[in-house]
Design a protein around this motif. Structure first.
Motif, short mmCIF file in Angstrom:
data_model
loop_
_atom_site.label_atom_id
_atom_site.label_comp_id
_atom_site.label_asym_id
_atom_site.label_seq_id
_atom_site.Cartn_x
_atom_site.Cartn_y
_atom_site.Cartn_z
N THR A 3 9.41 4.72 -1.45
CA THR A 3 9.34 5.83 -2.40
C THR A 3 8.42 6.93 -1.89
N PHE A 4 7.29 6.55 -1.32
CA PHE A 4 6.33 7.52 -0.83
C PHE A 4 6.53 7.87 0.65
N GLY A 5 7.42 7.19 1.35
CA GLY A 5 7.60 7.44 2.77
C GLY A 5 6.45 6.95 3.61
N LEU A 6 5.83 5.83 3.19
CA LEU A 6 4.67 5.30 3.88
C LEU A 6 5.06 4.29 4.96
N VAL A 7 4.34 4.31 6.06
CA VAL A 7 4.44 3.28 7.08
C VAL A 7 3.31 2.27 6.91
N TYR A 8 2.17 2.77 6.40
CA TYR A 8 0.99 1.93 6.21
C TYR A 8 0.52 2.04 4.76
N GLY A 9 0.06 0.93 4.20
CA GLY A 9 -0.52 0.94 2.86
C GLY A 9 -1.41 -0.27 2.66
N ALA A 10 -2.53 -0.07 1.94
CA ALA A 10 -3.45 -1.16 1.63
C ALA A 10 -3.42 -1.38 0.12
N PHE A 11 -2.77 -2.47 -0.30
CA PHE A 11 -2.56 -2.77 -1.71
C PHE A 11 -3.64 -3.73 -2.20
N ASP A 12 -4.14 -3.48 -3.41
CA ASP A 12 -5.06 -4.39 -4.06
C ASP A 12 -4.38 -5.05 -5.25
N PHE A 13 -4.44 -6.39 -5.27
CA PHE A 13 -3.83 -7.19 -6.34
C PHE A 13 -4.88 -8.15 -6.90
N GLY A 14 -4.61 -8.63 -8.10
CA GLY A 14 -5.30 -9.78 -8.66
C GLY A 14 -4.28 -10.86 -8.95
N ILE A 15 -4.67 -12.13 -8.78
CA ILE A 15 -3.79 -13.26 -9.09
C ILE A 15 -4.28 -13.88 -10.39
N ASP A 16 -3.37 -13.97 -11.38
CA ASP A 16 -3.78 -14.55 -12.66
C ASP A 16 -3.67 -16.07 -12.61
N ARG A 17 -4.00 -16.71 -13.71
CA ARG A 17 -4.06 -18.18 -13.74
C ARG A 17 -2.69 -18.83 -13.69
N ALA A 18 -1.63 -18.02 -13.89
CA ALA A 18 -0.26 -18.52 -13.72
C ALA A 18 0.25 -18.30 -12.30
N GLY A 19 -0.58 -17.71 -11.44
CA GLY A 19 -0.18 -17.45 -10.06
C GLY A 19 0.56 -16.14 -9.85
N LEU A 20 0.64 -15.31 -10.89
CA LEU A 20 1.34 -14.03 -10.78
C LEU A 20 0.43 -12.97 -10.18
N TRP A 21 1.02 -12.07 -9.37
CA TRP A 21 0.27 -10.99 -8.72
C TRP A 21 0.37 -9.72 -9.56
N TRP A 22 -0.78 -9.08 -9.81
CA TRP A 22 -0.86 -7.84 -10.57
C TRP A 22 -1.47 -6.76 -9.67
N MET A 23 -0.77 -5.64 -9.55
CA MET A 23 -1.24 -4.57 -8.66
C MET A 23 -2.23 -3.67 -9.37
N TYR A 24 -3.34 -3.37 -8.68
CA TYR A 24 -4.33 -2.42 -9.18
C TYR A 24 -4.12 -1.03 -8.60
N GLU A 25 -3.92 -0.98 -7.30
CA GLU A 25 -3.77 0.32 -6.64
C GLU A 25 -3.27 0.11 -5.21
#
Length: 324
Positions: free
Chosen positions: A267-289
């Motif tokens: 969507t952004f035309g990126l080749v590089y990106g640094a994603f921050d996630f949290g993993i909840d107690r069910a093992g699901l990944w939630w994106m912060y930024e």
């Protein structure tokens, strides 16, 4: 974007400031591969950087020259756009005018190098830096995001905190900020109590986000089609405050997250990106930024090495998305 047939003697242009240890790792790797590198900082213009760009019916030609290196504008293989210093501009009207001409002149040339492969293009970096746009795009790409409010109304902020507590405050942009003694300060991610939300909220935009009941954080560094997911176990709320006390473990990325992240990058035309996630107690990944130009060289060596290789592959072999 340049294809796999780019000339082997064509240089990689590294656009960054002098004190960039992250870029140093990639430059060293490229030099070990005998790939020519030209490093420059637009903030050095015009005192230590010269520009000659001709545009006509055949496109762009000319050169950019530092005190020790030069690059043919039509022969740049790839551009690694890292963290250049701002264009020089003094306090006076004439100096500000010159700074604007440099930004739109030199900056425009560096953003339009014919055939060059950008990691990332500076305008794509700019477009992807806004947290509201990041979160809206993440949701459209099927990434999970925590409930988030951006507001300058204290009453709305208090209502949000009461409904979604515990709630975190996050800066929308990491601006330079100094205290009374001129020491640089950082606004950390921190919990918010309703009674702290006073009239000061009305002075600007603020981001409030429900705090995830998490088991760990994840930094997912994406280079082309390769992803390096690192689980971060930290004793604190904001792991950036406890680098030396964190533990870092390479882990697999869930397939649904990989697919959604790819859609986000496209969507952004990126080749590089640094994603921050949290993993909840069910093992699901939630994106912060997602920081389109985020740091990665602070990881232990066994993690930084493959990221360095992946970036060098992108810059050495433009147009190829290397998978190993």
């Amino acid at each position: 974007m340049a294809g796999p047939g780019a000339a082997t003697d064509a240089p990689v242009l590294v656009v960054t400031r002098l004190d960039d240890a992250t870029a140093d790792l990639v430059i060293t790797e490229l030099q070990q591969r005998n790939v020519p590198v030209v490093r420059l900082d637009p903030g050095d213009f015009p005192d230590r950087l010269r520009l000659n760009a001709f545009l006509g019916g055949q496109g762009m030609s000319g050169s950019v020259l530092t005190d020790t290196r030069s690059a043919d504008l039509a022969g740049v293989r790839s551009v690694y756009w890292r963290r250049p210093t701002p264009y020089a501009a003094g306090p006076g009207q004439a100096e500000r005018w010159c700074g604007d001409q440099a930004r739109y002149g030199l900056g425009g040339v560096l953003a339009a190098l014919p055939g060059a492969h950008y990691v990332n293009h500076p305008w794509h970096n700019r477009d992807a830096e806004y947290k509201p746009v990041q979160l809206a795009t993440a949701a459209r790409c099927a990434l999970r995001i925590p409930p988030t409010l951006i507001t300058n109304e204290p009453a709305e902020a208090r209502r949000f905190v009461m409904k979604y507590r515990p709630v975190l405050y996050k800066p929308l942009w990491n601006s330079d900020y100094t205290g009374p003694d001129d020491r640089p300060l950082t606004v950390w991610v921190d919990d918010v109590a309703p009674d702290t939300l006073d009239a000061g909220v009305a002075r600007t935009a603020h981001l409030f986000q429900q705090r995830l009941d998490k088991t760990a954080d994840v930094r997912l560094t994406v280079v082309g089609k390769r992803g390096f997911a690192v689980r971060i176990d930290s004793p604190g709320l904001d792991w950036r405050r406890t680098y030396d006390r964190n533990s870092y473990t390479l882990i697999d990325t869930p397939p649904d997250v990989t697919k959604a992240v790819r859609a986000y990058m496209d969507t952004f035309g990126l080749v590089y990106g640094a994603f921050d996630f949290g993993i909840d107690r069910a093992g699901l990944w939630w994106m912060y930024e997602c920081n389109p130009n985020g740091q990665w060289a602070w990881f232990p060596g066994h993690i930084t090495a493959p990221i360095t290789d992946a970036l060098a592959d992108q810059l050495q072999h433009p147009g190829e998305h290397c998978e190993h």
